[in-house]
Design an enzyme around this catalytic site. Structure first.
Site, PDB file in Angstrom:
ATOM      1  N   ARG A 225       0.819  -1.218   0.000  1.00 39.47           N
ATOM      2  CA  ARG A 225       0.000   0.000   0.000  1.00 39.47           C
ATOM      3  C   ARG A 225       0.859   1.277   0.000  1.00 39.47           C
ATOM      4  NH1 ARG A 225      -3.038  -3.528  -0.725  1.00 39.47           N
ATOM      5  NH2 ARG A 225      -5.188  -3.713  -0.029  1.00 39.47           N
TER       6      ARG A 225
ATOM      7  N   SER B  12     -10.382  -0.631   3.776  1.00 39.77           N
ATOM      8  CA  SER B  12      -9.620  -0.837   5.017  1.00 39.77           C
ATOM      9  C   SER B  12      -9.158   0.512   5.544  1.00 39.77           C
ATOM     10  CB  SER B  12      -8.379  -1.688   4.746  1.00 39.77           C
ATOM     11  OG  SER B  12      -8.741  -2.903   4.167  1.00 39.77           O
TER      12      SER B  12
ATOM     13  N   GLU C 136      -4.399   3.506   6.746  1.00 44.34           N
ATOM     14  CA  GLU C 136      -4.119   3.306   5.329  1.00 44.34           C
ATOM     15  C   GLU C 136      -4.723   4.477   4.563  1.00 44.34           C
ATOM     16  OE1 GLU C 136      -5.244   1.004   1.481  1.00 44.34           O
ATOM     17  OE2 GLU C 136      -6.255   0.257   3.265  1.00 44.34           O
TER      18      GLU C 136
HETATM   19  N1  EPU Z   1     -10.351 -10.865  10.207  1.00 38.74           N
HETATM   20  C1  EPU Z   1     -10.945 -11.030  11.428  1.00 38.74           C
HETATM   21  N2  EPU Z   1     -11.883 -10.130  11.800  1.00 38.74           N
HETATM   22  C2  EPU Z   1     -12.269  -9.104  11.026  1.00 38.74           C
HETATM   23  C3  EPU Z   1     -11.645  -8.941   9.771  1.00 38.74           C
HETATM   24  C4  EPU Z   1     -10.680  -9.827   9.378  1.00 38.74           C
HETATM   25  O1  EPU Z   1     -10.637 -11.957  12.176  1.00 38.74           O
HETATM   26  O2  EPU Z   1     -13.144  -8.342  11.437  1.00 38.74           O
HETATM   27  C5  EPU Z   1      -9.383 -11.852   9.760  1.00 38.74           C
HETATM   28  C6  EPU Z   1      -9.936 -12.650   8.590  1.00 38.74           C
HETATM   29  O3  EPU Z   1     -10.682 -13.759   9.004  1.00 38.74           O
HETATM   30  C7  EPU Z   1      -8.688 -13.056   7.831  1.00 38.74           C
HETATM   31  C8  EPU Z   1      -7.715 -11.934   8.144  1.00 38.74           C
HETATM   32  O4  EPU Z   1      -8.235 -11.220   9.248  1.00 38.74           O
HETATM   33  O5  EPU Z   1      -8.185 -14.261   8.295  1.00 38.74           O
HETATM   34  C9  EPU Z   1      -7.535 -11.005   6.954  1.00 38.74           C
HETATM   35  O6  EPU Z   1      -8.801 -10.479   6.608  1.00 38.74           O
HETATM   36  P1  EPU Z   1      -9.214 -10.228   5.079  1.00 38.74           P
HETATM   37  O7  EPU Z   1      -8.866 -11.422   4.284  1.00 38.74           O
HETATM   38  O8  EPU Z   1     -10.606  -9.732   5.040  1.00 38.74           O
HETATM   39  O9  EPU Z   1      -8.211  -9.139   4.568  1.00 38.74           O
HETATM   40  P2  EPU Z   1      -7.597  -7.862   5.258  1.00 38.74           P
HETATM   41  O10 EPU Z   1      -6.167  -8.144   5.563  1.00 38.74           O
HETATM   42  O11 EPU Z   1      -8.441  -7.386   6.364  1.00 38.74           O
HETATM   43  C10 EPU Z   1      -6.678  -6.873   3.026  1.00 38.74           C
HETATM   44  C11 EPU Z   1      -6.685  -5.561   2.332  1.00 38.74           C
HETATM   45  C12 EPU Z   1      -7.997  -5.370   1.591  1.00 38.74           C
HETATM   46  C13 EPU Z   1      -8.177  -6.490   0.589  1.00 38.74           C
HETATM   47  C14 EPU Z   1      -8.151  -7.831   1.339  1.00 38.74           C
HETATM   48  C15 EPU Z   1      -8.172  -9.014   0.412  1.00 38.74           C
HETATM   49  C16 EPU Z   1      -5.275  -4.151   3.702  1.00 38.74           C
HETATM   50  C17 EPU Z   1      -5.199  -3.033   4.672  1.00 38.74           C
HETATM   51  N3  EPU Z   1      -6.494  -4.495   3.298  1.00 38.74           N
HETATM   52  O12 EPU Z   1      -7.675  -6.818   4.047  1.00 38.74           O
HETATM   53  O13 EPU Z   1      -7.896  -4.163   0.854  1.00 38.74           O
HETATM   54  O14 EPU Z   1      -9.414  -6.363  -0.098  1.00 38.74           O
HETATM   55  O15 EPU Z   1      -6.923  -7.927   2.107  1.00 38.74           O
HETATM   56  O16 EPU Z   1      -6.965  -9.112  -0.252  1.00 38.74           O
HETATM   57  O17 EPU Z   1      -4.249  -4.701   3.309  1.00 38.74           O
HETATM   58  C18 EPU Z   1      -8.273  -1.818   1.023  1.00 38.74           C
HETATM   59  O18 EPU Z   1      -7.061  -1.686   0.871  1.00 38.74           O
HETATM   60  O19 EPU Z   1      -9.012  -0.840   1.213  1.00 38.74           O
HETATM   61  C19 EPU Z   1      -8.839  -3.150   1.062  1.00 38.74           C
HETATM   62  C20 EPU Z   1     -10.119  -3.374   1.266  1.00 38.74           C
END
Ligand code: EPU
Length: 365
Positions: A191, A264, A360
């Site tokens: 990012r 995010s 972010e």
């Molecule tokens: N999780 C939880 N609780 C929550 C949310 C997430 O336990 O409330 C756990 C999920 O179960 C999972 C892990 O955290 O095991 C990661 O969650 P998720 O796969 O939803 O992805 P993220 O790391 O929260 C990132 C990006 C997103 C992107 C997704 C999918 C960042 C800051 N965000 O989210 O990007 O869509 O991965 O690749 O890196 C954005 O940048 O605005 C964005 C939405």
């Protein structure tokens, strides 16, 4: 003699029509004073700016310099999907709306596509899916403009912009000189890019050149995405993968046309291994990923959830019930309210885990 005169006349009328075109394009350029930015940020925060200047054609850019738009406080606004305005913006907002998707080179296996900064990211993804160009299907549904995509190095479901971008073209706002930066020059990281560091607020991106594959290939490393595609690889196609991505996205992220958000709100934190070892002892369920340089990346959403914030709501500012990393505006939350909520979350996460979550989202004061 007559011929010479005619040539002179033609040359003069050429100069005049050129001049006229430029003058007319300046006149056409949309400049609004004291305008609300509510339609221009996906949080839907109602703040105003001194001037909103919308650029529809690249040949309008000289006018920005002539009018000294960059000599006072300014901000280049893309899709407004990664910004939180906390108060009225005392300055000029420049918004690119230039259009154009052009194939500039094609080989048997690859295609190079130049896209104008003002194109909607999703329109470009749609173009690639229709033409069977592989590489950005996992990035469907991101509410961005093409011009902002390298700034943020947008990413989702195992793909980042850096994997498909060849180069960026633009203008240095300090001296009105054009630039071309190759992929390596952009210093892409999670990012992040040079446009958020050394070149922050110094560049107006005008075009992005992408390098995509004509050979069928998919990135299906994200488990929830693979689970949505119970096919043999031979039966996969771009439409099926894109549909699956949208299904996974919509199951976790709000539709910004219905609920204000900027995706995010925080980055996933990266901590030293030594620190992680003590943390996992206390919280054995922590989701974690080893990074290339021996550190550990945690899931910020999980930290926020454990801290008790998932689904909480303070007036119209809240934490999305399906993804704790997403702060939402349920209606009329002000930027300051959303910021205060994010700071409360940061404070609680820090007290519990001694981890400082880094926004972010670009917070504008
Ligand atoms: N999780 C939880 N609780 C929550 C949310 C997430 O336990 O409330 C756990 C999920 O179960 C999972 C892990 O955290 O095991 C990661 O969650 P998720 O796969 O939803 O992805 P993220 O790391 O929260 C990132 C990006 C997103 C992107 C997704 C999918 C960042 C800051 N965000 O989210 O990007 O869509 O991965 O690749 O890196 C954005 O940048 O605005 C964005 C939405």
């Amino acid at each position: 003699m007559t011929n010479k005169n005619n040539n002179k006349k033609t040359f003069c009328s050429f100069l005049y029509s050129n001049y006229l075109t430029r003058v007319l394009s300046y006149i056409n350029m949309q400049i609004q004073k004291n305008v609300s930015l509510k339609p221009y940020n996906t949080f839907g925060v109602d703040v105003s700016c001194n001037q909103l200047i919308c650029v529809d054609r690249e040949d309008e850019i000289p006018y920005l310099f002539q009018e000294k738009v960059f000599d006072t406080r300014f901000f280049i606004l893309g899709g407004g999907s990664n910004v939180l305005f906390t108060q009225n913006y005392d300055g000029n907002i420049v918004h690119m709306r230039t259009k154009g998707i052009d194939i500039v080179k094609e080989t048997e296996n690859e295609v190079f596509i130049k896209v104008a900064a003002g194109e909607l990211w999703d329109d470009f993804v749609d173009f690639c899916i229709r033409h069977a160009y592989y590489g950005i299907e996992n990035l469907i549904g991101i509410p961005s403009l093409v011009g902002s995509s390298p700034v943020q190095n947008i990413g989702a479901y195992g793909v980042e912009l850096k994997d498909v971008m060849h180069s960026v073209e633009g203008i240095y706002v300090g001296n009105n000189k054009p630039f071309v930066l190759n992929n390596a020059d952009c210093e892409f990281a999670y990012r992040s890019s040079v446009f958020k560091k050394a070149l922050k607020n110094k560049c107006l991106v005008t075009q992005v050149l992408f390098r995509l594959s004509k050979i069928k290939q998919f990135t299906l490393t994200y488990k929830a995405l693979r689970d949505e595609l119970p096919y043999d690889d031979a039966d996969l196609n771009l439409q099926k993968v894109a549909q699956a991505v949208l299904k996974v996205r919509n199951s976790k992220l709000p539709d910004v046309r219905k609920i204000g958000s900027a995706g995010s709100f925080f980055k996933n934190p990266v901590i030293p291994k030594s620190r992680f070892v003590t943390l996992i002892d206390k919280y054995p369920s922590l989701i974690h990923f080893d990074t290339d340089n021996g550190e550990v990346k945690l899931a910020a959403g999980q930290l926020v959830e454990i801290a008790g914030w998932k689904g909480k709501r303070l007036n119209d500012a809240g934490v999305y019930p399906l993804q704790a990393l997403v702060i939402v505006n349920y209606g009329n939350a002000g930027g300051k309210e959303l910021l205060d909520l994010s700071m409360e979350i940061q404070k609680d996460v820090f007290e519990r885990f001694e981890i400082q979550l880094e926004p972010e989202v670009n917070i504008m004061f």
